[in-house]
Scaffold this active site. Structure first.
Site, PDB file in Angstrom:
ATOM      1  N   ASP A  51      38.064  31.274  35.700  1.00 53.07           N
ATOM      2  CA  ASP A  51      37.643  32.303  36.650  1.00 53.07           C
ATOM      3  C   ASP A  51      38.240  33.655  36.304  1.00 53.07           C
ATOM      4  OD1 ASP A  51      40.194  32.505  37.764  1.00 53.07           O
ATOM      5  OD2 ASP A  51      39.725  31.305  39.534  1.00 53.07           O
ATOM      6  N   LYS A  73      34.468  34.871  39.994  1.00 51.90           N
ATOM      7  CA  LYS A  73      33.907  35.314  41.275  1.00 51.90           C
ATOM      8  C   LYS A  73      34.826  36.405  41.798  1.00 51.90           C
ATOM      9  CE  LYS A  73      32.310  32.275  44.186  1.00 51.90           C
ATOM     10  NZ  LYS A  73      30.909  32.714  44.112  1.00 51.90           N
ATOM     11  N   MET A 188      43.428  38.254  49.218  1.00 44.52           N
ATOM     12  CA  MET A 188      42.144  38.954  49.064  1.00 44.52           C
ATOM     13  C   MET A 188      41.804  39.800  50.289  1.00 44.52           C
ATOM     14  SD  MET A 188      40.173  35.598  47.499  1.00 44.52           S
ATOM     15  CE  MET A 188      40.793  34.577  48.858  1.00 44.52           C
TER      16      MET A 188
END
Length: 285
Positions: A51, A73, A188
């Site tokens: 990722d 992502k 995040m």
């Protein structure tokens, strides 16, 4: 003869068999925080599906002839769909490949590793889970912030900063978060820093609660911003901080004044050897 730093010590290391998927955490960024099981997988895998938060230095440790497949992502950017990633793992395994799925941090901590593992199991694919160091612990440790400290908190809460849609999770109980733990760690969350601030202060969290924002944690590009809950949005903008980042709320942030070990390594003295004020004389009344 000097042993290569990538040589694994003597141990009964598991074999990554054809048709298997190993779901591995790559840690928060520093290649030295990769586990030995993950390194063992990298040395055997035919295909590494990685990722966006897995650094090139870690990928350099894969087999020279391994296929490296990007499946990153990133919020707000074009990304592979989760269902497509999971089904691609199934496809590769059914083709007899030895597959290493490498995810930043720990695959089961806001990494959607559970969804991928469930898809594999439902499709009859054998897998091994290899945990990794989560950024909410390891990244803060590199910033000199302990997520637990006996004089500060007996609980810590980890919170995702966005849901599947990319927005702030709609089912967050801000009242419970504000009161429930002395230390809150948001993954995040930078994009929704204003909503985090408003939600917590609106639920009674002190506006002057210390906050640290750690971006690019454990990497050479790591940056740390120390601020307060009320000021964090403006300070993030003024500092030009960019994701990926961890936001830590609570008095544990104060410990960075004494535990900034990277600053100590550069010869910087502690800013305050007693940031909690426990050894200071009580003020005169």
């Amino acid at each position: 003869m000097t042993e290569s730093p990538l040589s694994l010590p003597d141990f009964d290391w598991p074999a990554l068999e054809p048709g298997w998927v190993w779901l591995c955490g790559a840690g928060p960024g520093d290649p030295g925080l990769l586990t030995l099981h993950a390194l063992n997988g990298l040395r055997q895998a035919d295909v590494v599906v990685y990722d966006a938060l897995v650094g090139e230095r870690i990928l350099d440790w894969a087999r020279p002839d391994a296929d490296l497949v990007y499946a990153g992502k990133r919020g707000g950017k074009p990304s592979a769909k989760q269902a497509d990633i999971s089904l691609r793992l199934v496809e590769l395994a059914r083709a007899g490949k030895r597959v290493l799925r490498l995810k930043g941090g720990d695959p089961f901590v806001f990494g959607r590793g559970g969804e991928e593992a469930q898809t594999l199991i439902r499709n009859g694919v054998n897998l091994r889970i290899v945990p990794g160091i989560s950024a909410g612990i390891g990244g803060l440790a590199y910033a000199g912030i302990p997520v637990t400290h006996r004089d500060i908190n007996q609980a810590v809460t980890f919170v995702t900063g966005h849901d599947q849609t990319g927005g702030t999770p709609r089912n967050l109980d801000w009242q419970a978060l504000a009161r429930g733990a002395g230390v809150l760690v948001f993954y995040m969350g930078m994009k929704h820093a204003a909503k985090i601030r408003d939600g917590l202060i609106g639920a009674g969290r002190p506006a002057d609660d210390p906050v640290a924002v750690v971006s690019q944690a454990t990497t050479p590009g790591q940056r740390v911003l120390e601020t307060t809950l009320a000021a964090m949005v403006e300070d993030i903008a003024a500092a030009g901080m960019e994701p990926p980042a961890i936001i830590c709320v609570g008095r544990a942030v104060l410990m960075r004044q004494v535990l900034d070990w990277q600053g100590l390594m550069r010869g910087e003295p502690p800013r305050d050897p007693d940031p909690l004020g426990h050894d200071r004389p009580a003020p005169e009344t």
